[in-house]
Design a protein around this motif. Structure first.
Motif, PDB file in Angstrom:
ATOM      1  N   PRO A 154       0.803  -1.230   0.000  1.00 56.93           N
ATOM      2  CA  PRO A 154       0.000   0.000   0.000  1.00 56.93           C
ATOM      3  C   PRO A 154       0.833   1.276   0.000  1.00 56.93           C
ATOM      4  CG  PRO A 154      -0.359  -1.278   2.009  1.00 56.93           C
ATOM      5  CD  PRO A 154       0.548  -2.073   1.171  1.00 56.93           C
ATOM      6  N   LEU A 253      17.652   9.187   6.790  1.00 56.68           N
ATOM      7  CA  LEU A 253      17.141   9.005   8.148  1.00 56.68           C
ATOM      8  C   LEU A 253      16.872   7.529   8.437  1.00 56.68           C
ATOM      9  CD1 LEU A 253      14.796  12.023   8.948  1.00 56.68           C
ATOM     10  CD2 LEU A 253      17.174  11.682   9.500  1.00 56.68           C
ATOM     11  N   ILE A 255      15.508   4.922   6.587  1.00 53.03           N
ATOM     12  CA  ILE A 255      14.391   4.110   6.092  1.00 53.03           C
ATOM     13  C   ILE A 255      14.957   3.088   5.114  1.00 53.03           C
ATOM     14  CG2 ILE A 255      12.164   4.159   4.891  1.00 53.03           C
ATOM     15  CD1 ILE A 255      12.025   5.723   7.404  1.00 53.03           C
ATOM     16  N   PHE A 298       1.506   9.531   1.124  1.00 53.21           N
ATOM     17  CA  PHE A 298       2.069   9.322   2.455  1.00 53.21           C
ATOM     18  C   PHE A 298       3.345  10.139   2.641  1.00 53.21           C
ATOM     19  CE2 PHE A 298       4.632   6.470   5.342  1.00 53.21           C
ATOM     20  CZ  PHE A 298       4.017   6.923   6.497  1.00 53.21           C
ATOM     21  N   GLU A 310       9.661  21.804  12.520  1.00 48.03           N
ATOM     22  CA  GLU A 310      10.581  22.939  12.438  1.00 48.03           C
ATOM     23  C   GLU A 310       9.830  24.268  12.450  1.00 48.03           C
ATOM     24  OE1 GLU A 310      14.004  22.461  12.203  1.00 48.03           O
ATOM     25  OE2 GLU A 310      13.622  20.317  12.417  1.00 48.03           O
TER      26      GLU A 310
ATOM     27  N   MET B   1      17.159  19.179  12.440  1.00 55.34           N
ATOM     28  CA  MET B   1      16.321  18.108  11.886  1.00 55.34           C
ATOM     29  C   MET B   1      15.908  17.121  12.978  1.00 55.34           C
ATOM     30  SD  MET B   1      15.387  18.161   8.749  1.00 55.34           S
ATOM     31  CE  MET B   1      15.171  16.836   7.600  1.00 55.34           C
ATOM     32  N   ILE B   2      14.902  16.373  12.658  1.00 58.52           N
ATOM     33  CA  ILE B   2      14.318  15.382  13.549  1.00 58.52           C
ATOM     34  C   ILE B   2      15.319  14.234  13.771  1.00 58.52           C
ATOM     35  CG2 ILE B   2      13.327  14.091  11.632  1.00 58.52           C
ATOM     36  CD1 ILE B   2      10.802  13.771  13.269  1.00 58.52           C
ATOM     37  N   ARG B   4      16.683  10.423  13.973  1.00 58.12           N
ATOM     38  CA  ARG B   4      16.427   9.272  13.096  1.00 58.12           C
ATOM     39  C   ARG B   4      15.355   8.353  13.661  1.00 58.12           C
ATOM     40  NH1 ARG B   4      21.130   7.796   9.624  1.00 58.12           N
ATOM     41  NH2 ARG B   4      20.491   5.639   9.666  1.00 58.12           N
ATOM     42  N   GLU B   6      13.074   8.832  15.899  1.00 61.81           N
ATOM     43  CA  GLU B   6      11.735   9.412  15.995  1.00 61.81           C
ATOM     44  C   GLU B   6      11.028   9.356  14.639  1.00 61.81           C
ATOM     45  OE1 GLU B   6      11.835  13.443  17.306  1.00 61.81           O
ATOM     46  OE2 GLU B   6       9.645  13.610  17.358  1.00 61.81           O
ATOM     47  N   TYR B   7      11.792   9.667  13.589  1.00 63.39           N
ATOM     48  CA  TYR B   7      11.195   9.646  12.253  1.00 63.39           C
ATOM     49  C   TYR B   7      10.822   8.229  11.832  1.00 63.39           C
ATOM     50  CZ  TYR B   7      10.603  10.384   7.258  1.00 63.39           C
ATOM     51  OH  TYR B   7      10.091  10.409   5.994  1.00 63.39           O
ATOM     52  N   GLN B   8      11.725   7.285  12.120  1.00 60.61           N
ATOM     53  CA  GLN B   8      11.416   5.890  11.756  1.00 60.61           C
ATOM     54  C   GLN B   8      10.184   5.386  12.486  1.00 60.61           C
ATOM     55  OE1 GLN B   8      14.965   3.529  12.312  1.00 60.61           O
ATOM     56  NE2 GLN B   8      16.146   4.892  11.016  1.00 60.61           N
ATOM     57  N   TYR B  10       7.719   7.268  13.533  1.00 60.49           N
ATOM     58  CA  TYR B  10       6.566   7.946  12.946  1.00 60.49           C
ATOM     59  C   TYR B  10       6.139   7.252  11.655  1.00 60.49           C
ATOM     60  CZ  TYR B  10       3.793  11.479  10.579  1.00 60.49           C
ATOM     61  OH  TYR B  10       2.785  12.117   9.913  1.00 60.49           O
ATOM     62  N   VAL B  11       7.149   6.910  10.822  1.00 60.90           N
ATOM     63  CA  VAL B  11       6.833   6.281   9.535  1.00 60.90           C
ATOM     64  C   VAL B  11       6.199   4.910   9.753  1.00 60.90           C
ATOM     65  CG1 VAL B  11       7.861   5.264   7.468  1.00 60.90           C
ATOM     66  CG2 VAL B  11       8.535   7.531   8.189  1.00 60.90           C
ATOM     67  N   ASN B  14       2.614   5.278  11.038  1.00 54.83           N
ATOM     68  CA  ASN B  14       1.601   5.903  10.205  1.00 54.83           C
ATOM     69  C   ASN B  14       1.490   5.349   8.793  1.00 54.83           C
ATOM     70  OD1 ASN B  14       0.403   8.300  11.756  1.00 54.83           O
ATOM     71  ND2 ASN B  14       2.591   8.415  12.150  1.00 54.83           N
ATOM     72  N   ALA B  15       2.428   4.470   8.410  1.00 57.63           N
ATOM     73  CA  ALA B  15       2.393   3.970   7.026  1.00 57.63           C
ATOM     74  C   ALA B  15       1.091   3.217   6.781  1.00 57.63           C
ATOM     75  CB  ALA B  15       3.580   3.055   6.778  1.00 57.63           C
ATOM     76  N   PRO B  16       0.472   3.422   5.611  1.00 64.20           N
ATOM     77  CA  PRO B  16      -0.766   2.699   5.320  1.00 64.20           C
ATOM     78  C   PRO B  16      -0.520   1.191   5.266  1.00 64.20           C
ATOM     79  CG  PRO B  16      -0.003   3.956   3.416  1.00 64.20           C
ATOM     80  CD  PRO B  16       0.857   4.340   4.553  1.00 64.20           C
ATOM     81  N   LYS B  17      -1.420   0.434   5.854  1.00 61.13           N
ATOM     82  CA  LYS B  17      -1.244  -1.024   5.913  1.00 61.13           C
ATOM     83  C   LYS B  17      -2.265  -1.703   5.003  1.00 61.13           C
ATOM     84  CE  LYS B  17       1.254  -0.795  10.015  1.00 61.13           C
ATOM     85  NZ  LYS B  17       1.226   0.628  10.125  1.00 61.13           N
TER      86      LYS B  17
END
Lengths: 397, 146
Positions: A154, A253, A255, A298, A310, B1-2, B4, B6-8, B10-11, B14-17
């Motif tokens: 998705p 970051l 991913i 997304f 920020e 910047m945010i 690492r 925290e961003y991971q 968040y992703v 929130n990623a659509p499943k």
């Protein structure tokens, strides 16, 4: 300092786009110059088709700008295939200097930055910036065979089948776009660097190729020249000028999901946008259009989250090329992606609006995820990159 | 910047499943139907060749299902079924046929040797390697145990 301002104006002379059938049914469907009915376009492989899209988008843009092949000093271009094969094979048909560029899906941004710098520095008068991508060739290189019955995630995006080309110039563009007909695009001309046997074959296939062009949607068919969305109906009231830009940094970051590229690119886009506002002293209210490349729905949400952290809120005119490319019924999940995505949006929809004076000053931020098929298997994370360039619309005197 | 992490977080949060219920039901129904067709094919084979042994009939049944999987891949229908059914159409033997035929179709433009023949097992290769290895191991063990 990564942000620069050009000393002299660099004019956008013309933009030309060719897209596949699915893209023609999307939200920007009536803005493209050529919409194909068949994504193979009478070629034997998708890679050959992509190269042809690339070549013909360059010839179309040159013709639309009222120039000849010989007037172009440097071709700047890139695509997603290994070793830039489709761009290089397209470039052999032009008697111009050629620089191949690669920044994944943000190649168009890179080409525009390099092109405007070359013109500003006085090293070239006319430059073409072109990129292309093809769903089937990208799918085969990065993912699985087309007929394999697996499910898409998705978070996945749909690589856009299309090519676009912008002609940048140091001279002010004419008020009327020069008319481009289907014969100008798929005809054979003297400068083509192919042997006589191929030429014979090519001549035979030209009639067939014309039938593949979707007459209702394409803007280069004579009958459609009176249509409202066509470039040739009335003279442009405004012209577009590239005024500056920000060169992106590679941001990672951590991913590592290759099916979630929007999240890989969003931090880079955020970094470039923040840097641009900081170094240029502008803020979002100075623009009336901000377009990111192909973050997808997304990725767009991620970018807004990162910027809100920020303290920057993007205004509601902010648009993502990939997220807006397809309609929800087309089942592309997060939207379009690929090197041809922001390129075809810029050269059709955005450029038309600039030339009508509907947009005054815009920021375009093409984004790219830097990976190949092997890096995720070797447990590498996927970094992203984003370049930004600003375009202003000015009235003809 | 945010940060690492925290961003991971968040992703991944929130990623659509994938819609679990819909995909599971689709996989169950389609996979079941494919298996029913397989059973039907086996029954028809036994009906036609009455003196065929149970084991031979099963082999012929697999062959017919592999043919059907390849045939519908070649027609360009099996991937559409796969988009809808997911695991339901990948796991049966028809899915295996699909994973061999689809790269062969994809790479036929590179020629017979370095295209079709070299790339045919790009996806099915691991399955074949593990299948051969495991059957060798089990055969080895059973030689001494049984």
């Amino acid at each position: 300092m990564r942000t620069f301002r050009l000393k002299s104006p660099v004019y956008v002379k013309s933009g030309f786009t060719i897209v596949g059938p699915k893209e023609g049914d999307g939200n920007f469907g009536d803005c493209f110059d050529i919409v194909l009915r068949d994504d193979l376009w009478c070629e034997k492989s998708y890679e050959k088709c992509e190269s042809k899209l690339h070549r013909d988008s360059i010839s179309g843009a040159i013709k639309k700008a009222g120039l000849k092949r010989e007037d172009i000093d440097i071709l700047l271009g890139g695509d997603l295939l290994n070793e830039l094969s489709s761009t290089s094979l397209a470039a052999r048909n032009f008697p111009c200097a050629f620089l191949g560029l690669y920044n994944a899906c943000s190649t168009f941004g890179e080409a525009m930055l390099v092109g405007s710098m070359l013109i500003d520095g006085g090293f070239a008068k006319n430059v073409t910036c072109s990129t292309s991508s093809h769903y089937s060739s990208a799918e085969r290189q990065y993912r699985f065979p087309l007929e394999l019955g697996n499910q898409r995630q998705p978070t996945a995006q749909w690589t856009v089948t299309g090519a676009g080309c912008t002609v940048l110039s140091s001279e002010i563009p004419p008020k009327h776009n020069c008319r481009v007909y289907e014969d100008d695009i798929i005809s054979i001309d003297e400068g083509m660097n192919i042997d006589s046997k191929t030429l014979e074959k090519y001549k035979k296939s030209v009639e067939k190729q014309k039938q593949v062009i979707n007459l209702d949607k394409s803007n280069i068919i004579e009958d459609n020249f009176s249509r409202l969305n066509n470039d040739y109906l009335c003279p442009n009231t405004h012209y577009a000028v590239v005024t500056g830009g920000t060169i992106g940094r590679v941001i990672d970051l951590g991913i590592d999901d290759e099916a979630n590229m929007g999240s890989c690119m969003a931090p880079a886009a955020a970094d470039t946008i923040l840097t641009h506002f900081e170094e240029s002293g502008m803020d979002p209210s100075d623009y009336d259009g901000i377009f990111t490349g192909d973050l997808g729905r997304f990725g767009k949400q991620n970018l807004e989250y990162l910027l809100s952290k920020e303290g920057v809120t993007l205004p509601n005119y902010y648009m993502d090329g990939g997220a807006s490319y397809f309609t929800p019924e087309q089942k592309s999940f997060q939207g379009g992606s690929g090197a041809g995505c922001i390129n075809t949006v810029f050269n059709s929809y955005i450029l038309k609006r600039l030339q009508k004076g509907e947009l005054k000053r815009i920021l375009v931020v093409p984004t790219g995820a830097l990976l190949n098929k092997d890096t995720p298997l070797q447990k590498e994370t996927i970094p992203g990159i984003a370049h930004a360039f600003t375009v202003e619309s000015r009235k003809f005197d | 910047m945010i940060e690492r992490q925290e961003y991971q977080d968040y992703v991944s949060k929130n990623a659509p499943k994938s819609p679990m219920v819909r995909t599971l039901i689709a996989a169950f129904v389609v996979g079941g139907i494919i298996c029913c067709i397989g059973e039907g094919v086996g029954d028809v084979i036994k009906l036609i060749f009455k003196d065929m042994s149970e084991k031979d009939a099963a082999i012929w049944e697999s062959c017919v299902m592999i043919f059907l999987g390849s045939f519908f891949t070649a027609l360009g229908l099996y991937d559409k079924l796969g988009h809808y059914a997911g695991g339901g159409s990948i796991i049966p033997i028809t899915g295996f046929a699909n994973s061999v035929v689809s790269p062969a179709m994809e790479y036929n433009r590179e020629g017979v040797f370095f295209g079709i023949c070299a790339k045919m097992f790009v996806i099915a290769g691991p399955i074949i390697v593990f299948g051969v290895t495991v059957s060798f191991l089990i055969g080895f063990i059973s030689y001494f145990v049984v």
